[in-house]
Design an enzyme around this catalytic site. Structure first.
Site, PDB file in Angstrom:
ATOM      1  N   SER A 183      -7.309  61.379  41.786  1.00 16.83           N
ATOM      2  CA  SER A 183      -8.126  60.229  41.400  1.00 16.83           C
ATOM      3  C   SER A 183      -7.317  58.947  41.296  1.00 16.83           C
ATOM      4  O   SER A 183      -7.793  57.867  41.674  1.00 16.83           O
ATOM      5  CB  SER A 183      -8.833  60.514  40.068  1.00 16.83           C
ATOM      6  OG  SER A 183      -9.667  61.635  40.188  1.00 16.83           O
ATOM      7  N   HIS A 235      -6.883  56.771  36.383  1.00 18.00           N
ATOM      8  CA  HIS A 235      -7.704  55.891  37.219  1.00 18.00           C
ATOM      9  C   HIS A 235      -7.223  54.448  37.114  1.00 18.00           C
ATOM     10  O   HIS A 235      -7.040  53.761  38.126  1.00 18.00           O
ATOM     11  CB  HIS A 235      -9.174  55.962  36.784  1.00 18.00           C
ATOM     12  CG  HIS A 235      -9.774  57.314  36.931  1.00 18.00           C
ATOM     13  ND1 HIS A 235     -11.032  57.629  36.458  1.00 18.00           N
ATOM     14  CD2 HIS A 235      -9.301  58.456  37.507  1.00 18.00           C
ATOM     15  CE1 HIS A 235     -11.311  58.882  36.726  1.00 18.00           C
ATOM     16  NE2 HIS A 235     -10.273  59.410  37.357  1.00 18.00           N
TER      17      HIS A 235
END
Length: 327
Positions: A183, A235
């Site tokens: 991610s 993230h």
């Protein structure tokens, strides 16, 4: 952003139709802009992630190593590749201990056991089939188009360094859980797309619509990260790394620029880059170097990120009446 990528939303028409020379070289530049690389690195990354998941499931070997008190293995017909009981892993994947064995990110092992390699290996592991499919579909959707436009070297550097940056920021704030997944690298590609649009702002026509669409997509994906059990620090770290690298690596020449050797002596040469592009590149390079240096020093000194930013806990999880957050 549908089938029409941000880079093909239109560019300003700067042709001087009264000047055949200018028109010719404008067409030559346009042809160069439309050339695309063949994408092979992103498919290779996808294949590597899939292979690593299969290897991880083989090492996991649920029928042999499962905890009998947690239920039966899922999809037993897969034998040693069958998944852990859903009570243990609802994402249809291996156990936490297997992920840790394969290189998952854990603060204690990175800092106290000098296993810094986990900052890299964790981005090739996934917690389950659902996790893997979500990330790989996003990688194909975002990464292939970027690689076609900018080549495998620049996109590969952005992907790998963004994943590493996400791991560093995650380790600064998360100490009691393991972290895996691509991610951070994926958010790095999103950040690079945003930087590319900003730094090459003057060559696009429908830039406001493109910017709005991209910001909405990024905001929605970051908002999902405030749910429990989602590592939003990875993230954010990946996004910021990709954003800075986008300003450095994805700068485009101004439309209409051609190499001096192809122009007549008396022709007026268009500047290849604008001043603001150089300024953004220099600022981004400085922030990138300082950010990584400070982050790594803090990490290997064992500092807790929350000591420097108490409100940052809400970036990864916002407590509600429906769930609680483990800080």
């Amino acid at each position: 952003m549908e089938n029409e990528d941000l880079e093909s939303r239109g560019v300003k028409d700067r042709v001087n139709h009264n000047n055949p020379t200018t028109s010719y070289y404008h067409q030559q530049q346009e042809n160069l802009e439309r050339e695309e690389w063949i994408s092979w690195l992103i498919p290779l990354f996808v294949a590597a992630n899939v292979v690593m998941f299969i290897v991880t499931m083989s090492v996991n070997n649920c029928p042999r190593n499962r905890d009998f008190g947690r239920g039966e293995c899922v999809a037993k017909f897969l034998r040693r590749l069958s998944f852990q009981p859903l009570r243990e892993n609802p994402l249809f994947g291996p156990s936490s201990s297997t992920l840790l064995k394969m290189g998952a990110l854990e603060w204690d092992k990175v800092v106290h056991q000098h296993q810094g390699w986990r900052l890299i290996t964790c981005m090739w592991l996934h917690a389950g089939v659902i996790h893997l499919l979500a990330n790989m579909l996003s990688l194909v959707f975002i990464g292939i188009r970027l690689e076609q436009q900018f080549g495998f070297v620049r996109i590969g550097v952005i992907y790998l360094l963004s994943g590493f940056g996400g791991s560093v920021l995650s380790s600064l704030f998360i100490r009691n859980n393991i972290s895996v997944g691509a991610s951070g690298a994926l958010f790095g590609l999103l950040g690079a797309m945003l930087a590319e649009l900003i730094t090459n702002w003057t060559i696009y026509t429908n830039k406001a619509a493109a910017l709005f669409t991209l910001v909405v997509v990024i905001a929605i994906n970051l908002a999902v990260g405030i749910l429990p059990h989602v590592d939003n620090f990875a993230h954010i770290g990946g996004f910021l790394t990709g954003l800075l690298l986008g300003f450095i690596l994805l700068i485009r020449p101004q439309f209409g620029w051609v190499e001096t050797r192809h122009l007549p002596v008396n022709a007026r040469v268009t500047r290849k880059y604008k001043a603001y592009q150089f300024l953004l590149m220099i600022i981004a390079l400085g922030l990138f170097i300082v950010g990584f240096t400070v982050g790594l020093i803090m990490l290997f000194r064992g500092e807790n990120g929350y000591d420097h930013c108490r409100w940052c806990r809400y970036l990864s999880c916002v407590p509600t009446s429906s769930w609680k957050c483990q800080n």
